[in-house]
Motif scaffolding. Structure first.
Motif, mmCIF file in Angstrom:
data_model
loop_
_atom_site.group_PDB
_atom_site.id
_atom_site.type_symbol
_atom_site.label_atom_id
_atom_site.label_comp_id
_atom_site.label_asym_id
_atom_site.label_seq_id
_atom_site.Cartn_x
_atom_site.Cartn_y
_atom_site.Cartn_z
ATOM 1 N N VAL A 17 0.837 -1.197 0.000
ATOM 2 C CA VAL A 17 0.000 0.000 0.000
ATOM 3 C C VAL A 17 0.877 1.256 0.000
ATOM 4 N N PHE A 18 1.937 1.251 0.798
ATOM 5 C CA PHE A 18 2.842 2.400 0.829
ATOM 6 C C PHE A 18 3.490 2.614 -0.538
ATOM 7 N N SER A 19 3.874 1.533 -1.223
ATOM 8 C CA SER A 19 4.484 1.638 -2.553
ATOM 9 C C SER A 19 3.502 2.229 -3.562
ATOM 10 N N ILE A 20 2.253 1.787 -3.499
ATOM 11 C CA ILE A 20 1.236 2.305 -4.421
ATOM 12 C C ILE A 20 1.019 3.805 -4.185
ATOM 13 N N VAL A 21 0.884 4.186 -2.939
ATOM 14 C CA VAL A 21 0.640 5.597 -2.616
ATOM 15 C C VAL A 21 1.849 6.445 -3.004
ATOM 16 N N ASP A 22 3.054 5.970 -2.719
ATOM 17 C CA ASP A 22 4.259 6.726 -3.061
ATOM 18 C C ASP A 22 4.393 6.888 -4.565
ATOM 19 N N CYS A 23 4.129 5.815 -5.303
ATOM 20 C CA CYS A 23 4.222 5.885 -6.767
ATOM 21 C C CYS A 23 3.174 6.846 -7.324
ATOM 22 N N ALA A 24 1.984 6.841 -6.759
ATOM 23 C CA ALA A 24 0.914 7.718 -7.247
ATOM 24 C C ALA A 24 1.164 9.180 -6.908
ATOM 25 N N MET A 25 1.815 9.437 -5.779
ATOM 26 C CA MET A 25 2.001 10.814 -5.332
ATOM 27 C C MET A 25 3.213 11.507 -5.962
#
Length: 135
Positions: A17-25
């Motif tokens: 989840v952290f990877s997805i959010v970081d990539c999206a942001m």
């Protein structure tokens, strides 16, 4: 073994989840290799491996993005200040023309005498501009 899974699975999900959010942001200019959409697919479809790839390969460093500088901190801007520009030359010419116009206004040859009793005549006026004051 079950205890280890109870610890590793939530950690893997949190990392995913952290990877997805970081990539999206991250702004698109900070994504290396492929586009932002491709990185999002990689991170989502390959939960742990995609996140690891994102942090090792895909995420650009913050130092690669040029910082926004104020004009007085930008060396290129400061180098341009030393040379006279077209605008400075235009201002100089306008100031010369203004000085010539002021000199013409100060020259008595350019003033026309006004007839007595016209608005330009100051005979009989006091300091407040009123005619016939009794002071």
């Amino acid at each position: 073994m079950a205890r280890l899974l109870f610890i590793l699975v939530p950690l893997a999900v949190a990392f995913w989840v952290f990877s997805i959010v970081d990539c999206a942001m991250q702004p698109p200019m900070r994504h290396r290799g492929v586009s932002k959409a491709a990185w999002m697919l990689i991170v989502i479809l390959l939960p742990v491996i995609g996140g690891i790839l994102w942090f090792i390969v895909g995420r650009g460093r913050a130092s690669t993005v040029a910082p926004v500088r104020a004009p007085d901190d930008d060396p290129a801007f400061l180098r341009g200040l030393g040379t006279p520009s077209e605008q400075d030359e235009r201002i100089r010419r306008l100031e010369e023309e203004l000085a010539q116009l002021d000199a013409e206004d100060d020259d008595p040859r350019w003033h026309r005498p006004s007839a007595p009793g016209t608005p330009g005549d100051n005979d009989g006026d006091d300091l407040r501009g009123q005619r016939g004051s009794l002071s």
